[in-house]
Design an enzyme around this catalytic site. Structure first.
Site, PDB file in Angstrom:
ATOM      1  N   CYS A  98       0.841  -1.206   0.000  1.00  0.00           N
ATOM      2  CA  CYS A  98       0.000   0.000   0.000  1.00  0.00           C
ATOM      3  C   CYS A  98       0.870   1.248   0.000  1.00  0.00           C
ATOM      4  O   CYS A  98       1.441   1.614   1.036  1.00  0.00           O
ATOM      5  CB  CYS A  98      -0.910  -0.025   1.232  1.00  0.00           C
ATOM      6  SG  CYS A  98      -1.838   1.497   1.452  1.00  0.00           S
ATOM      7  N   CYS A 120      -0.280   4.130   2.326  1.00  0.00           N
ATOM      8  CA  CYS A 120      -0.027   3.878   3.743  1.00  0.00           C
ATOM      9  C   CYS A 120       1.451   4.070   4.086  1.00  0.00           C
ATOM     10  O   CYS A 120       1.779   4.592   5.138  1.00  0.00           O
ATOM     11  CB  CYS A 120      -0.425   2.457   4.137  1.00  0.00           C
ATOM     12  SG  CYS A 120      -1.946   1.875   3.392  1.00  0.00           S
ATOM     13  N   ASP A 121       2.345   3.634   3.208  1.00  0.00           N
ATOM     14  CA  ASP A 121       3.747   3.481   3.625  1.00  0.00           C
ATOM     15  C   ASP A 121       4.771   4.310   2.854  1.00  0.00           C
ATOM     16  O   ASP A 121       5.952   4.290   3.214  1.00  0.00           O
ATOM     17  CB  ASP A 121       4.140   1.990   3.518  1.00  0.00           C
ATOM     18  CG  ASP A 121       3.295   1.128   4.441  1.00  0.00           C
ATOM     19  OD1 ASP A 121       2.895   1.638   5.503  1.00  0.00           O
ATOM     20  OD2 ASP A 121       3.026  -0.030   4.096  1.00  0.00           O
TER      21      ASP A 121
END
Ligand code: FAD
Length: 314
Positions: free
Chosen positions: A134, A137-138
């Site tokens: 993701c 997200c990261d």
């Protein structure tokens, strides 16, 4: 006496939320069951440019928030629970969750898909320590570092472009010469000087001591291998995998007709092989898995469920 719903919608991704909106507006006794966060897969994308009316700044999160709000405005009941088992035959169907058992006249399955693993040595060890599925997200964890994106579809290419905002350099590793990704995204990626390409290669091993320090890539044409190391200065690198989808339809195996990959087969009214059971979104067999097709499926499934109830005087 236990309440019997008109429709139970399983999943609150774009397909489920659209089905929920139509059910709410039609004043159906409707329940939506979601096991995780609302929005499904679009929660992991930072920019949705191809949903009509969305602008470049539209993120999955902001689109989801508006969709959920709209469903609530029309009175949709939503619970957080995981559906574990279903009984689909007959006029009254049963949906068994971790915390409750529900009864309903119709079901709309909108359980979507999950991303596939890389399937290489070391993958499990480094998830969250350099491997991610993701970008939204990261990505920030890899600011200024080199990043490798695995895959050749829309998600891989779009997320590679997004990752260039954070990473020093992004290299796309793809096991073929050609791409499944749409041409517009591919052209954009090819014009980006911070994106490099390693084609006809697959990642066979990920190594490191705590964090990812190197990857071993194999040339699929001749089997030769090369190990790519993080520089001493960087110490680590990021691996983002976007290599395919697995339909979340395990629950319905043996109960509904599916193709060999596990996608549920339906007609153009989203009707599955069992009466009163409909399917919408990415978990159904279809050509294009996107928000625009998921929300269309959801709307059609609810209208078809409403018609089914009317016609069967159920
Ligand atoms: C990184 C990424 C970027 C993307 N970018 C774009 C884009 O820019 N534009 C675009 O149009 N599309 C994009 N997509 C595709 C888009 O996200 C999907 O097509 C869309 O989310 C499909 O919606 P869905 O409702 O069918 O399924 P999903 O979004 O997968 O939602 C399914 C929901 O069902 C829930 N669920 C599953 N099983 C159960 C159960 N047993 N009990 C309860 N709940 C359950 C899940 O938790 C999930 O919330 C992207 C996808 C990814 C992964």
């Amino acid at each position: 006496m236990k309440q019997i719903y008109d429709v139970i919608i399983i999943g609150s991704g774009p397909a489920g939320l659209s089905a929920g909106l139509y059910a709410g507006r039609a004043k159906m006794k409707a329940l939506m069951i979601e096991k995780g966060q609302h929005g499904g897969q679009i929660m992991s994308t930072n920019s949705i440019e191809n949903y009509p009316g969305s602008i470049a700044e539209e993120s999955g999160e902001s689109l989801t928030a508006r969709m959920v709000e709209q469903c609530k405005t029309f009175g949709l009941e939503i619970v957080q629970d995981t559906v574990l088992k279903v009984q689909l035959e007959g006029a009254v169907k049963t949906v068994e969750c971790e915390n409750e058992v529900y009864e309903t006249k119709t079901i709309i399955i909108a359980t979507g898909t999950n991303t596939k693993n890389i399937g290489c040595v070391g993958e499990e060890e480094f998830v969250g320590r350099g491997i991610s599925y993701c970008a939204t997200c990261d990505a920030a964890f890899f600011s200024g570092l080199p990043v490798y994106v695995i895959g050749g579809g829309d998600s891989a290419i779009e997320e590679a472009i997004y990752l260039t905002k954070f990473a020093r350099e992004v290299t796309v590793i793809h096991r073929r010469e050609g791409f499944r990704a749409n041409k517009a995204s591919l052209d954009k990626a090819r014009e980006n000087p911070n994106i490099k390409w390693l084609l006809n290669r697959k990642v066979v091993e990920i190594k490191g001591d705590g964090l990812v320090e190197s990857i071993v890539v194999e040339d699929v044409r001749d089997g030769s291998r090369e190990e790519i190391h993080a520089s001493q200065e960087d110490g680590t690198m990021g691996i983002f995998a976007f290599i395919g989808l697995i339909p979340q339809t395990e629950l319905f195996k043996g109960l509904l007709d599916m193709d060999e990959q596990g996608y549920i087969i339906s007609d153009d009214k989203m009707q599955t092989s069992v009466e009163g059971v409909f399917v919408a979104g990415d978990c159904r067999q279809k050509l294009l898995r996107q928000v625009v097709t998921a929300v269309s499926d959801g709307a059609i499934a609810t209208v078809a469920a409403e018609k089914y109830i009317e016609e069967t005087n159920n």
